[in-house]
Design a protein around this motif. Structure first.
Motif, short mmCIF file in Angstrom:
data_model
loop_
_atom_site.label_atom_id
_atom_site.label_comp_id
_atom_site.label_asym_id
_atom_site.label_seq_id
_atom_site.Cartn_x
_atom_site.Cartn_y
_atom_site.Cartn_z
N MET A 1 0.82 -1.20 0.00
CA MET A 1 0.00 0.00 0.00
C MET A 1 0.87 1.26 0.00
N ALA A 2 2.00 1.18 0.70
CA ALA A 2 2.88 2.35 0.76
C ALA A 2 3.41 2.69 -0.63
N ASP A 3 3.69 1.65 -1.44
CA ASP A 3 4.16 1.90 -2.80
C ASP A 3 3.10 2.61 -3.63
N PHE A 4 1.85 2.22 -3.46
CA PHE A 4 0.76 2.85 -4.20
C PHE A 4 0.63 4.32 -3.80
N LEU A 5 0.70 4.58 -2.51
CA LEU A 5 0.61 5.97 -2.04
C LEU A 5 1.78 6.80 -2.55
N GLY A 6 2.95 6.17 -2.59
CA GLY A 6 4.12 6.85 -3.12
C GLY A 6 3.96 7.17 -4.60
N MET A 7 3.38 6.23 -5.34
CA MET A 7 3.14 6.46 -6.76
C MET A 7 2.11 7.57 -6.96
N MET A 8 1.09 7.60 -6.14
CA MET A 8 0.08 8.66 -6.25
C MET A 8 0.70 10.02 -5.95
N LYS A 9 1.56 10.06 -4.96
CA LYS A 9 2.24 11.31 -4.63
C LYS A 9 3.13 11.76 -5.79
N GLN A 10 3.84 10.81 -6.39
CA GLN A 10 4.69 11.13 -7.54
C GLN A 10 3.84 11.64 -8.70
N ALA A 11 2.69 11.01 -8.92
CA ALA A 11 1.80 11.43 -10.01
C ALA A 11 1.31 12.86 -9.78
N ALA A 12 0.96 13.19 -8.55
CA ALA A 12 0.50 14.54 -8.23
C ALA A 12 1.64 15.54 -8.44
N GLN A 13 2.85 15.17 -8.03
CA GLN A 13 4.01 16.04 -8.23
C GLN A 13 4.26 16.25 -9.73
N LEU A 14 4.17 15.16 -10.49
CA LEU A 14 4.40 15.24 -11.92
C LEU A 14 3.37 16.14 -12.59
N GLN A 15 2.11 16.00 -12.19
CA GLN A 15 1.06 16.83 -12.78
C GLN A 15 1.32 18.31 -12.50
N SER A 16 1.71 18.62 -11.29
CA SER A 16 2.02 20.01 -10.93
C SER A 16 3.21 20.53 -11.74
N LYS A 17 4.24 19.70 -11.86
CA LYS A 17 5.43 20.11 -12.60
C LYS A 17 5.14 20.22 -14.10
N MET A 18 4.26 19.36 -14.61
CA MET A 18 3.89 19.43 -16.03
C MET A 18 3.20 20.76 -16.32
N GLN A 19 2.31 21.17 -15.44
CA GLN A 19 1.61 22.44 -15.61
C GLN A 19 2.61 23.59 -15.61
N GLU A 20 3.54 23.55 -14.68
CA GLU A 20 4.58 24.58 -14.59
C GLU A 20 5.44 24.59 -15.85
N MET A 21 5.78 23.39 -16.35
CA MET A 21 6.60 23.30 -17.55
C MET A 21 5.86 23.88 -18.75
N GLN A 22 4.57 23.60 -18.88
CA GLN A 22 3.78 24.14 -19.99
C GLN A 22 3.82 25.67 -19.98
N GLU A 23 3.73 26.26 -18.80
CA GLU A 23 3.82 27.71 -18.69
C GLU A 23 5.20 28.21 -19.10
N GLN A 24 6.24 27.48 -18.70
CA GLN A 24 7.60 27.88 -19.05
C GLN A 24 7.85 27.76 -20.55
N LEU A 25 7.29 26.71 -21.17
CA LEU A 25 7.51 26.51 -22.61
C LEU A 25 6.96 27.66 -23.43
N ALA A 26 5.91 28.31 -22.94
CA ALA A 26 5.34 29.45 -23.65
C ALA A 26 6.31 30.63 -23.65
N ASN A 27 7.26 30.64 -22.71
CA ASN A 27 8.22 31.74 -22.61
C ASN A 27 9.57 31.44 -23.26
#
Length: 106
Positions: A1-27
């Protein structure tokens, strides 16, 4: 279960970073050049064309085909550079997350 929670946390971090990257790519802007600088195209890493410069010597009716070819070449050059910039940003984003290579087009 800990691995699943860790993967979910990584997915949330990735989604946040992807959004930030999309904003950076426009610049991030690249410039594609052809004809030794006679034609230049500015484009963002998100592939939005921002500007085109054409040397006045190409503004003659008899140079129309040359100008068209140079525009295509400059656009292609800018697109390659924009794709490279996007891949570099993506690598920086996913590099520390332990994701398998090839994911997200790497």
């Amino acid at each position: 279960m800990a691995d699943f929670l860790g993967m979910m946390k990584q997915a949330a971090q990735l989604q946040s970073k992807m959004q930030e990257m999309q904003e950076q790519l426009a610049n991030v802007e690249v410039e594609g050049i052809s004809g030794g600088g006679l034609v230049a195209v500015r484009m963002t890493a998100k592939m939005d064309v921002k500007g085109i410069k054409i040397d006045p010597s190409l503004m003659k009716a008899e140079e129309r085909e040359v100008l068209e070819d140079l525009l295509l070449t400059a656009l292609s050059d800018a697109r390659r550079k924009a794709e490279t910039a996007m891949q570099e940003k993506m690598q920086a984003l996913t590099g520390g997350l332990g994701l398998p290579p090839g994911l997200f087009g790497q």
